[in-house]
Every structure is written in C-alpha cells, then in structure tokens.
Design a protein around this motif. Structure first.
Motif, PDB file in Angstrom:
ATOM      1  N   VAL A 145      12.257  49.289-122.959  1.00 37.81           N
ATOM      2  CA  VAL A 145      13.465  48.994-123.702  1.00 37.81           C
ATOM      3  C   VAL A 145      13.611  50.211-124.941  1.00 37.81           C
ATOM      4  CG1 VAL A 145      15.156  47.450-124.850  1.00 37.81           C
ATOM      5  CG2 VAL A 145      13.602  46.683-123.063  1.00 37.81           C
ATOM      6  N   ASN A 146      14.735  50.875-124.901  1.00 40.40           N
ATOM      7  CA  ASN A 146      14.953  51.623-126.180  1.00 40.40           C
ATOM      8  C   ASN A 146      15.754  50.846-127.156  1.00 40.40           C
ATOM      9  OD1 ASN A 146      17.472  53.456-127.382  1.00 40.40           O
ATOM     10  ND2 ASN A 146      15.229  54.305-127.566  1.00 40.40           N
ATOM     11  N   ALA A 147      15.381  50.270-128.179  1.00 40.07           N
ATOM     12  CA  ALA A 147      15.864  49.283-129.180  1.00 40.07           C
ATOM     13  C   ALA A 147      17.098  49.974-129.919  1.00 40.07           C
ATOM     14  CB  ALA A 147      14.982  48.572-129.860  1.00 40.07           C
TER      15      ALA A 147
ATOM     16  N   SER B 293      11.921  51.965-131.412  1.00 45.19           N
ATOM     17  CA  SER B 293      13.195  52.518-132.073  1.00 45.19           C
ATOM     18  C   SER B 293      12.846  53.820-132.454  1.00 45.19           C
ATOM     19  CB  SER B 293      13.589  51.634-133.117  1.00 45.19           C
ATOM     20  OG  SER B 293      14.687  52.255-133.863  1.00 45.19           O
ATOM     21  N   ILE B 294      13.656  54.714-131.969  1.00 44.00           N
ATOM     22  CA  ILE B 294      13.506  56.100-132.408  1.00 44.00           C
ATOM     23  C   ILE B 294      14.211  56.393-133.860  1.00 44.00           C
ATOM     24  CG2 ILE B 294      13.359  56.992-130.056  1.00 44.00           C
ATOM     25  CD1 ILE B 294      16.166  58.342-130.458  1.00 44.00           C
ATOM     26  N   LYS B 295      15.063  55.129-134.233  1.00 43.19           N
ATOM     27  CA  LYS B 295      15.692  55.418-135.597  1.00 43.19           C
ATOM     28  C   LYS B 295      14.745  55.281-136.898  1.00 43.19           C
ATOM     29  CE  LYS B 295      20.218  53.271-134.346  1.00 43.19           C
ATOM     30  NZ  LYS B 295      19.838  52.807-132.991  1.00 43.19           N
ATOM     31  N   SER B 296      13.435  54.995-136.491  1.00 43.67           N
ATOM     32  CA  SER B 296      12.469  55.027-137.474  1.00 43.67           C
ATOM     33  C   SER B 296      12.001  56.535-137.652  1.00 43.67           C
ATOM     34  CB  SER B 296      11.218  54.343-136.718  1.00 43.67           C
ATOM     35  OG  SER B 296      10.888  54.829-135.581  1.00 43.67           O
ATOM     36  N   MET B 297      12.481  57.654-136.664  1.00 45.50           N
ATOM     37  CA  MET B 297      12.156  58.939-136.901  1.00 45.50           C
ATOM     38  C   MET B 297      13.307  59.888-137.325  1.00 45.50           C
ATOM     39  SD  MET B 297       9.457  59.170-133.876  1.00 45.50           S
ATOM     40  CE  MET B 297      10.193  58.215-132.615  1.00 45.50           C
ATOM     41  N   ILE B 298      14.336  59.540-136.842  1.00 44.99           N
ATOM     42  CA  ILE B 298      15.792  60.591-136.828  1.00 44.99           C
ATOM     43  C   ILE B 298      16.877  59.766-137.491  1.00 44.99           C
ATOM     44  CG2 ILE B 298      14.982  61.838-135.017  1.00 44.99           C
ATOM     45  CD1 ILE B 298      17.234  60.336-133.305  1.00 44.99           C
ATOM     46  N   GLY B 299      16.467  58.444-137.908  1.00 45.27           N
ATOM     47  CA  GLY B 299      17.796  57.779-138.637  1.00 45.27           C
ATOM     48  C   GLY B 299      18.631  57.291-137.837  1.00 45.27           C
ATOM     49  N   HIS B 300      19.892  56.629-138.528  1.00 45.90           N
ATOM     50  CA  HIS B 300      20.841  56.404-137.877  1.00 45.90           C
ATOM     51  C   HIS B 300      22.087  57.047-137.822  1.00 45.90           C
ATOM     52  CE1 HIS B 300      23.972  53.618-135.987  1.00 45.90           C
ATOM     53  NE2 HIS B 300      23.419  52.423-136.346  1.00 45.90           N
ATOM     54  N   SER B 301      22.474  57.704-136.781  1.00 46.81           N
ATOM     55  CA  SER B 301      23.620  58.477-136.902  1.00 46.81           C
ATOM     56  C   SER B 301      24.930  58.009-136.634  1.00 46.81           C
ATOM     57  CB  SER B 301      23.407  60.114-136.004  1.00 46.81           C
ATOM     58  OG  SER B 301      22.813  59.664-134.864  1.00 46.81           O
ATOM     59  N   LEU B 302      25.083  56.886-136.577  1.00 42.47           N
ATOM     60  CA  LEU B 302      26.287  56.042-136.521  1.00 42.47           C
ATOM     61  C   LEU B 302      26.959  56.303-134.921  1.00 42.47           C
ATOM     62  CD1 LEU B 302      28.306  56.386-139.995  1.00 42.47           C
ATOM     63  CD2 LEU B 302      26.406  54.893-139.373  1.00 42.47           C
TER      64      LEU B 302
ATOM     65  N   GLY C 120       6.956  60.688-118.874  1.00 41.83           N
ATOM     66  CA  GLY C 120       6.051  59.747-118.672  1.00 41.83           C
ATOM     67  C   GLY C 120       5.553  59.221-119.973  1.00 41.83           C
ATOM     68  N   VAL C 121       6.260  59.157-121.264  1.00 41.30           N
ATOM     69  CA  VAL C 121       5.734  58.932-122.570  1.00 41.30           C
ATOM     70  C   VAL C 121       6.462  58.338-123.263  1.00 41.30           C
ATOM     71  CG1 VAL C 121       4.848  59.930-124.607  1.00 41.30           C
ATOM     72  CG2 VAL C 121       4.299  61.228-122.802  1.00 41.30           C
ATOM     73  N   ILE C 122       6.382  56.862-123.897  1.00 37.35           N
ATOM     74  CA  ILE C 122       7.320  56.257-124.531  1.00 37.35           C
ATOM     75  C   ILE C 122       7.249  56.460-126.258  1.00 37.35           C
ATOM     76  CG2 ILE C 122       7.832  53.873-125.164  1.00 37.35           C
ATOM     77  CD1 ILE C 122       6.660  52.845-122.629  1.00 37.35           C
ATOM     78  N   PRO C 123       8.421  56.820-126.663  1.00 40.74           N
ATOM     79  CA  PRO C 123       8.150  57.598-128.100  1.00 40.74           C
ATOM     80  C   PRO C 123       7.801  56.029-128.809  1.00 40.74           C
ATOM     81  CG  PRO C 123      10.336  57.280-127.201  1.00 40.74           C
ATOM     82  CD  PRO C 123       9.629  57.298-126.161  1.00 40.74           C
ATOM     83  N   PRO C 124       7.160  56.109-130.153  1.00 35.93           N
ATOM     84  CA  PRO C 124       6.868  55.158-130.977  1.00 35.93           C
ATOM     85  C   PRO C 124       7.810  54.456-131.816  1.00 35.93           C
ATOM     86  CG  PRO C 124       6.038  56.905-131.802  1.00 35.93           C
ATOM     87  CD  PRO C 124       6.751  57.394-130.388  1.00 35.93           C
ATOM     88  N   THR C 125       7.723  53.599-132.432  1.00 34.99           N
ATOM     89  CA  THR C 125       8.413  52.953-133.649  1.00 34.99           C
ATOM     90  C   THR C 125       7.421  53.302-134.881  1.00 34.99           C
ATOM     91  OG1 THR C 125       9.392  50.994-132.345  1.00 34.99           O
ATOM     92  CG2 THR C 125       9.436  51.073-134.985  1.00 34.99           C
TER      93      THR C 125
ATOM     94  N   VAL D  27       5.636  49.188-129.928  1.00 33.95           N
ATOM     95  CA  VAL D  27       5.088  50.409-129.522  1.00 33.95           C
ATOM     96  C   VAL D  27       4.829  51.018-131.175  1.00 33.95           C
ATOM     97  CG1 VAL D  27       4.961  52.848-128.389  1.00 33.95           C
ATOM     98  CG2 VAL D  27       6.062  50.915-127.308  1.00 33.95           C
ATOM     99  N   PRO D  28       3.776  50.352-132.007  1.00 30.83           N
ATOM    100  CA  PRO D  28       3.858  50.872-133.216  1.00 30.83           C
ATOM    101  C   PRO D  28       3.083  52.370-133.332  1.00 30.83           C
ATOM    102  CG  PRO D  28       2.277  49.381-132.625  1.00 30.83           C
ATOM    103  CD  PRO D  28       2.982  49.169-131.606  1.00 30.83           C
ATOM    104  N   LEU D  29       3.697  53.175-134.158  1.00 28.41           N
ATOM    105  CA  LEU D  29       3.042  54.332-134.868  1.00 28.41           C
ATOM    106  C   LEU D  29       2.773  55.547-133.870  1.00 28.41           C
ATOM    107  CD1 LEU D  29       0.808  52.554-137.137  1.00 28.41           C
ATOM    108  CD2 LEU D  29       2.936  53.266-137.597  1.00 28.41           C
ATOM    109  N   VAL D  30       2.334  55.140-132.535  1.00 28.73           N
ATOM    110  CA  VAL D  30       1.689  56.263-131.836  1.00 28.73           C
ATOM    111  C   VAL D  30       2.362  56.112-130.266  1.00 28.73           C
ATOM    112  CG1 VAL D  30      -0.320  57.291-130.581  1.00 28.73           C
ATOM    113  CG2 VAL D  30      -0.306  56.312-132.744  1.00 28.73           C
ATOM    114  N   ALA D  31       2.956  57.454-129.935  1.00 30.54           N
ATOM    115  CA  ALA D  31       3.584  57.368-128.514  1.00 30.54           C
ATOM    116  C   ALA D  31       2.509  56.826-127.373  1.00 30.54           C
ATOM    117  CB  ALA D  31       4.053  58.640-128.110  1.00 30.54           C
ATOM    118  N   ARG D  32       3.250  56.270-126.348  1.00 33.06           N
ATOM    119  CA  ARG D  32       2.393  55.649-125.247  1.00 33.06           C
ATOM    120  C   ARG D  32       2.731  56.334-123.882  1.00 33.06           C
ATOM    121  NH1 ARG D  32       2.942  49.419-125.248  1.00 33.06           N
ATOM    122  NH2 ARG D  32       2.171  49.780-127.150  1.00 33.06           N
ATOM    123  N   PRO D  33       1.513  57.150-123.248  1.00 35.45           N
ATOM    124  CA  PRO D  33       1.720  57.276-122.140  1.00 35.45           C
ATOM    125  C   PRO D  33       2.114  56.260-121.004  1.00 35.45           C
ATOM    126  CG  PRO D  33      -0.137  58.491-122.870  1.00 35.45           C
ATOM    127  CD  PRO D  33       0.362  57.252-123.854  1.00 35.45           C
ATOM    128  N   GLN D  34       3.045  56.353-120.440  1.00 37.79           N
ATOM    129  CA  GLN D  34       3.221  55.206-119.203  1.00 37.79           C
ATOM    130  C   GLN D  34       4.306  55.639-118.398  1.00 37.79           C
ATOM    131  OE1 GLN D  34       3.656  51.225-120.606  1.00 37.79           O
ATOM    132  NE2 GLN D  34       5.663  50.981-119.523  1.00 37.79           N
TER     133      GLN D  34
END
Length: 428
Positions: A312-314, A345-354, A372-377, A392-399
């Motif tokens: 789920v991409n939050a 949530s990728i907003k943790s890295m690139i912010g909220h661009s509305l 096959g990699v889930i980006p982290p929060t 998925v805290p801090l570190v990307a997860r291969p899956q």
C-alpha cells in the motif's frame, strides 16, 4: 487471487514514465532517491522564507536550459508548466510512441491543484505594487499573463507538446488531482474514447502565498532545525507536512494497441475509484469510512481481493489527523490482512507536492512493481502506537509486488484509490 482481467473488453496499461521530483530529475534519479531512503527536504532557497512558521520544503533542483527548454519556453511558462514539459518529453521518449499514432485517438488528462501559481503570484506582486494598490495596473503585466490564472493552460501545453488531437482535460481536485487525472485517463481508454492518453500531474506550490496559507492552517511542520527529518509520517512526534513540488507524466495505452506496436508494458491499471466525505473542507473523519469505500470500489473494479494486495502506497502526509484516518481506512477495507501488508509514505522523502503527488506516487508504484523493492518511510524511528501497521521504516525492503494499492486524500473531502498490477501479458 487476482481476478480475470479478461473480463474487461479494453485494458489500460502504462508504457511510459517521466518524472521531475525533489532529489533528482528523471525516472532513474527519482527511483534512486526512493530506494535509498534519502530525504530531499531542506531549507527553502526559492524565496526568503524567514518570516514564515515553516521554512523547509522539498525543492527540485531545476535549470530549464539544462533540461532542454528554450529561452522562450522558460520565459513564457510557469515553473509547473516547465516541469510538465520536461516530464512529458521523457515519458514520450520512454514509451516509444511513434509519429504514426492516430492523433485523434491521443488525449491528455493532466492534474494540478493550484496551476501556474508561481508566475501568477509574481505578476500580481508587479501589477499591485507588492499588494499596495487595490486597483492593479495592467500595464505592468506580461502579455501572456492570462494562462497563469487558467489551470487548463497546463493541459494545453502538454497537448501541444505531444500533438494531441483527442480529448484534453485538466483535473483539479486538490491533493488527489494526480490520482484522479490518471483515473480519468484510464476511463477514457477503457470506454474507447482514446487509445493513448498522456496523463499525470504537475504543481509548483513553493511560493510565499502558498506557504502563508499552510502556515495559517498550522498544517506544515515548524521543525526548521531538522530539515531532513521534518516530514515523519506515522511517527509518535510528527507535527505537519513538508511541502514539495514536481511532476509526473505517464503514457496510458490500450493493451492491444500497446501489444501491436511491441511496447514495453510497465504495469496495468486494474481499478480506480474516488469518494467524498461531505464532512469538512480540511478535516477528516477518524473512522476513514469514505476512503475505505474508495478502496473497496477500486478493488472491486480490479477484481482483486484484499489478500492479493502486496503493498500500500500511503498518502502519509505526516499529520496526526491523516495518519490515523488512513490507518483506519486500510484496516476497514482490507480487514485482518491489513496487518500483513507493507505500507509506506514517499512524502517522507520528497514532500507533499499537492496535486502532483498522486501521479508521482503512481510512478513510484510502477517502479516498485518493476524493481521488486518497496520504498521506505524515512524518519520513522519511533512509531505512533495508534498507527499499528507495517510502515516499512527507514530502509527499503526487497519484495516481489505484483499488486499495489495507492491511496490519496485531499482538501474538500476527496478520497481516491487505485490498484496497479504487473502486466499480465498472457491474458488477452
């Protein structure tokens, strides 16, 4: 299991990506930022932010000339328009759409929450003598100011760049604009109105007036002493969003059309739905009922069960209200399986661009499926006990992720959900 995709007469697949985002321009740089868990938030440099409560943002390092825009394009277009042109050029090149495509079957569905607000604010400052004069002096406006106040001008620019002669529309639905614009494009492909849609969203909201508005709402974080750690969704001590900017353009194509030309199909859009909460302009109901309904409807359209969802991409904006709302919505829609699904949530890295962020997040989902990699929060060092899912805290997860759900919320009560899947090339 994932349902019989053949039950849909026409299928919408993604065959091209173009991304302009904080942390790097282009799809490759974007994915490197996300997969590394690297934050792109920093002190604002685009204007003097000293008077504001929040003085950090996720800016795009953008040079129009370096990105191939002519001096005339750079002078005429707002920053959001420049982002869109760069993204559409990458997406078209990536898709391999040839000049032989039927232009009357090629359309545009572009999202934007606030349009050309950068140049619009600059022009107002000029014609009003920095806001002093109620009766503005039009002689000090540039001759092409009109497009700055009409959001539809952005879709026009994209249509001209891609030489589209099919349906062209702007979707402006606050922070779900990008999701909804792609959803609309998919619907036009599925119902036979178009064979190919250039779709996505763009926004460049890093302006004094936008920052002042969010300051007034106290929606942005005041954590100015820690720019990289400013946006921390699902964290115990989160205290607001970090604004960002950027654009994503996708080429959405009818499956048989793509297969005939030998296109590289990146993913399929399996289902999309949106709902409204009819509750509050900026507030969210804590039970997440309307977002849960959007998720259920998108899953039903996709013929996918909750147990098939693998990521789920939050929306994950970094406010307490949003984090609790969508955590409740995901539990309500996916049931006990919600606890087994990674969500970040990728907003943790690139912010909220509305309005742009929903489309940028779709691009992230496509790349998650492909790589096959889930980006982290990022910044999630201490999880809020009330937010009790796997973020998925801090570190990307291969899956391996063949089926992905992406969700978004917007001011006005907008709630949207989309299901994407790995291309099922065997089903025709």
């Amino acid at each position: 299991m994932r349902g019989a995709v053949t039950s849909r007469a026409r299928r919408a697949v993604i065959t091209g990506l173009g991304v302009v985002a904080p942390g790097g321009i282009g799809t490759k740089a974007f994915w490197e930022t996300l997969s590394a868990g690297r934050t792109a938030t920093r002190p604002i440099t685009l204007f003097d932010a000293e008077p504001f409560r929040c003085r950090i943002a996720a800016e795009v390092d953008f040079d129009p000339a370096r990105e191939g825009l002519s001096p005339k394009e750079a002078r005429r277009l707002d920053r959001a328009g420049q982002f869109a042109l760069v993204a559409v050029r990458e997406a078209l090149a990536d898709s391999g759409i040839a000049d032989t495509v039927d232009r009357t079957r090629l359309g545009v569905s572009l999202g934007s929450a606030i349009g050309s607000s950068t140049r619009m604010e600059e022009e107002y400052v000029a014609v009003s003598d920095r806001g002093r004069d109620w009766l503005v002096d039009h002689r000090f406006a540039v001759p092409y100011s009109y497009p700055y106040i009409t959001v539809s001008s952005l879709a026009t620019e994209v249509a001209w760049a891609a030489r589209c002669e099919g349906p062209v529309v702007v979707v402006s639905a606050g922070c779900t604009s990008g999701l909804d614009a792609v959803g609309h494009a998919v619907q036009l492909v599925e119902d036979g109105t178009a064979d190919v849609m250039i779709t996505g969203a763009t926004d460049a909201p890093l302006t004094p007036i936008t920052l002042a508005c969010f300051d007034a709402l106290k929606a942005t974080t005041p954590r100015n002493d820690d720019p990289a750690g400013g946006c921390r969704p699902f964290h115990r001590d989160r205290n607001g969003i970090v604004l960002g900017e950027g654009a994503t353009v996708l080429v959405v194509e009818e499956y048989e059309h793509a297969r005939r030309r030998g296109a590289d199909i990146r993913a399929e859009v399996l289902g999309y739905a949106n709902r409204a909460n009819a509750y509050h302009m900026t507030g969210l109901r804590p039970d997440g009922l309307e977002l849960a309904e959007a998720i259920r409807a998108a899953l039903a359209k996709a013929e996918v069960s909750p147990s098939d969802v693998q990521y789920v991409n939050a929306h994950g904006s970094g406010t307490r209200q949003n984090d609790l709302h969508e955590t409740s919505a995901v539990k309500r829609a996916l049931g006990a399986h919600a606890y087994d699904i990674p969500m970040s949530s990728i907003k943790s890295m690139i912010g909220h661009s509305l309005g742009a962020i929903g489309a940028i997040e779709i691009a992230a989902c496509v790349l998650t499926i492909r790589n096959g990699v889930i980006p982290p929060t990022a910044n999630l060092t201490e999880q809020d006990p009330q937010c009790d899912l796997d973020y998925v805290p801090l570190v990307a997860r291969p899956q391996r992720t063949d089926t992905v759900l992406t969700i978004g919320s917007g001011f006005g009560g907008f709630q949207s959900a989309m299901v994407l899947g790995a291309a099922d090339l065997e089903a025709a």
